[in-house]
Scaffold this motif. Structure first.
Motif, short mmCIF file in Angstrom:
data_model
loop_
_atom_site.label_atom_id
_atom_site.label_comp_id
_atom_site.label_asym_id
_atom_site.label_seq_id
_atom_site.Cartn_x
_atom_site.Cartn_y
_atom_site.Cartn_z
N SER A 68 88.14 86.66 39.58
CA SER A 68 87.35 87.53 38.83
C SER A 68 85.89 87.16 38.38
O SER A 68 85.78 85.89 37.86
CB SER A 68 88.05 88.06 37.28
OG SER A 68 87.22 88.83 36.45
N ARG A 82 83.52 87.41 36.04
CA ARG A 82 83.43 88.15 34.69
C ARG A 82 81.94 88.10 34.09
O ARG A 82 81.09 87.22 34.49
CB ARG A 82 84.16 87.18 33.52
CG ARG A 82 85.86 86.96 34.03
CD ARG A 82 86.48 86.33 32.92
NE ARG A 82 87.92 85.82 33.30
CZ ARG A 82 88.75 85.77 32.73
NH1 ARG A 82 88.72 85.63 31.19
NH2 ARG A 82 90.02 85.13 33.17
N ASP A 89 80.47 87.86 30.42
CA ASP A 89 80.80 87.32 28.93
C ASP A 89 79.54 87.87 28.22
O ASP A 89 78.57 87.41 28.14
CB ASP A 89 80.82 85.89 28.89
CG ASP A 89 81.10 85.27 27.69
OD1 ASP A 89 81.14 85.84 26.85
OD2 ASP A 89 81.26 84.04 27.50
N ILE A 100 83.12 83.04 34.96
CA ILE A 100 82.31 83.92 34.46
C ILE A 100 80.87 83.88 35.21
O ILE A 100 80.41 83.01 35.46
CB ILE A 100 81.83 83.41 32.94
CG1 ILE A 100 82.96 83.25 31.99
CG2 ILE A 100 80.70 84.14 32.41
CD1 ILE A 100 82.70 82.67 30.73
N TRP A 153 84.69 91.97 27.94
CA TRP A 153 85.32 90.72 27.56
C TRP A 153 84.10 89.52 27.17
O TRP A 153 82.82 89.93 27.43
CB TRP A 153 85.36 89.99 28.88
CG TRP A 153 86.44 88.90 28.68
CD1 TRP A 153 87.60 88.75 28.67
CD2 TRP A 153 85.92 87.38 28.98
NE1 TRP A 153 87.96 87.38 28.47
CE2 TRP A 153 87.06 86.66 28.61
CE3 TRP A 153 84.68 86.97 29.19
CZ2 TRP A 153 86.84 85.25 28.96
CZ3 TRP A 153 84.49 85.47 29.13
CH2 TRP A 153 85.46 84.65 28.98
N ASP A 170 92.73 84.27 26.10
CA ASP A 170 92.83 84.99 27.47
C ASP A 170 94.40 85.38 28.14
O ASP A 170 94.65 86.51 28.56
CB ASP A 170 92.17 84.09 28.31
CG ASP A 170 91.18 84.62 28.94
OD1 ASP A 170 90.36 85.88 28.43
OD2 ASP A 170 90.52 84.31 29.95
N GLU A 204 95.90 89.00 28.70
CA GLU A 204 96.32 89.35 30.11
C GLU A 204 97.62 90.06 30.16
O GLU A 204 98.03 90.84 30.89
CB GLU A 204 96.23 88.03 31.00
CG GLU A 204 94.87 87.98 31.30
CD GLU A 204 95.02 86.27 32.09
OE1 GLU A 204 96.01 85.76 32.52
OE2 GLU A 204 93.72 85.96 32.29
N GLU A 232 90.50 94.09 35.06
CA GLU A 232 89.22 93.90 35.70
C GLU A 232 87.98 94.75 35.04
O GLU A 232 87.07 94.28 35.22
CB GLU A 232 89.58 94.07 37.17
CG GLU A 232 88.47 94.29 37.99
CD GLU A 232 87.76 92.86 38.10
OE1 GLU A 232 86.60 92.66 38.54
OE2 GLU A 232 88.54 91.81 37.98
N HIS A 283 87.08 92.68 32.32
CA HIS A 283 86.29 91.52 32.66
C HIS A 283 84.91 91.89 33.13
O HIS A 283 83.87 91.15 32.79
CB HIS A 283 86.89 90.91 33.86
CG HIS A 283 88.10 90.09 33.44
ND1 HIS A 283 89.02 89.53 34.19
CD2 HIS A 283 88.62 89.62 32.03
CE1 HIS A 283 90.06 88.97 33.55
NE2 HIS A 283 89.80 88.83 32.26
N ARG A 284 84.82 93.10 33.63
CA ARG A 284 83.57 93.28 34.28
C ARG A 284 83.15 94.78 34.33
O ARG A 284 82.01 95.03 34.10
CB ARG A 284 83.54 92.90 35.66
CG ARG A 284 82.21 92.94 36.43
CD ARG A 284 82.31 92.21 37.95
NE ARG A 284 81.07 92.42 38.69
CZ ARG A 284 79.95 91.74 38.26
NH1 ARG A 284 79.99 90.74 37.65
NH2 ARG A 284 78.86 91.92 39.40
#
Length: 320
Positions: A5, A7, A9, A48, A264, A280, A284, A295, A298-299
């Motif tokens: 991933s 990510r 942040d 990240i 995230w 984390d 998850e 996902e 995360h983004r």
């Protein structure tokens, strides 16, 4: 951990070299003195792609300190293309004139993706939460830009500042200060009045999720201008930063139907990589039945938020 991933942040701190605060919490010694290189190593370890820098709450409160800190964050962004962005600082909001002067500076000159604000400004009985009418000119200027506002609880001592050596202000005070600011913005009508703003609450809003029904029922009873359902609706407009938060908070947000508003964050360098990974792992587990939602956290959720505001800083983030 899913290292595939890339990510984003949204909760990654810039620690000025002058930072010195005693709040009953131990920053990992390996993260000090902080530098962009220390963050880049952590980012690569945590998959990240882009970290959005922000000052810790209560730091660089004078106009000159805030302007200099913004400049330093901007320089880091320029030195490490596509790895960093930053939330602008407007200093101490009690200096309304100074904050208004910093708004075009951080957005137009430096390209901040939004602003990071403390839950209140001032000490003790003199403190004013960000929903105070005194700050309306600042909110009006930010609303005109459709700005994104990252709200972080202040490290304000209570009557028993540190109940136990392992329960410093970042653990016991910050989550509740975030809640108080979030509730104040809602019941004062500021989230409704300045409706073009997007608010992100640090640490899943601290204690906010648990207390939304209490605010709705009791504040309405006490004469708040919004009804119970209107108060709940305004709370549902917030975005939720998952930094130092786990599966329990994620499940609550999902139960409210707000999973597409979770973003995230790591809270690095205030905490160690092992601590971030512990949270984390728990996060998850909440999404193990539907990895696509993780996902999004995360983004994709933050990209959607940024795209809605015409922000392109994160669209090509991370190493190729």
């Amino acid at each position: 951990m899913d290292t595939s991933s890339n990510r984003i942040d949204i909760h990654h701190h810039f620690f000025p070299s002058s930072l010195s605060r005693h709040v009953g919490f131990r920053t990992p010694p390996e993260n000090l003195p902080w530098s962009a290189d220390i963050s880049l190593c952590a980012m690569d370890s945590l998959a990240i792609g882009l970290a959005i820098l922000s000052l810790p709450a209560g730091v660089a409160e004078t106009f000159d300190e805030a302007k200099n800190a913004n400049k330093l964050m901007y320089e880091i962004v320029q030195q490490h293309q596509n790895r960093f962005a930053f939330w602008g600082s407007l200093g101490d909001w009690r200096d309304v004139k100074g904050a208004l002067e910093l708004i075009p500076y951080v957005f137009d000159e430096l390209g901040a993706v939004g602003v990071a604000v403390s839950s209140s400004y001032g000490d003790g009985s003199e403190a004013k939460y960000i929903g105070d009418d005194e700050y309306d000119p600042i909110w009006s200027a930010l609303d005109a830009r459709g700005a994104i506002v990252f709200v972080h609880g202040t490290q304000t001592p209570s009557t028993t500042p540190i109940p136990h050596p392992t329960l410093g202000l970042p653990i016991t005070a910050v989550p509740h200060e975030t809640f108080k600011a979030a509730a104040h913005l809602v019941v004062s009508g500021k989230t409704r009045r300045f409706s073009r703003l997007e608010f992100i609450l640090a640490h899943m809003g601290g204690s906010t999720l648990a207390l939304i029904p209490r605010v709705a029922g009791l504040s309405s009873y006490m004469g708040a201008p919004l009804s119970e359902n209107e108060i709940i609706y305004e709370f549902r407009r917030y975005w939720w930063d998952a930094a130092l938060s786990g599966g329990c908070e994620a499940r609550v947000v999902e139960s409210w139907g707000l999973g597409d508003r979770v973003l995230w964050g790591s809270d690095f360098p205030a905490v160690s990589l092992d601590t971030i990974r512990w949270f984390d792992c728990d996060l998850e587990k909440a999404y193990q039945a539907d990895p696509s939602k993780l996902e999004n956290v995360h983004r994709r959720n933050v990209l959607r938020l940024f795209e809605s505001r015409g922000i392109t800083a994160a669209l090509s983030s991370g190493p190729s």
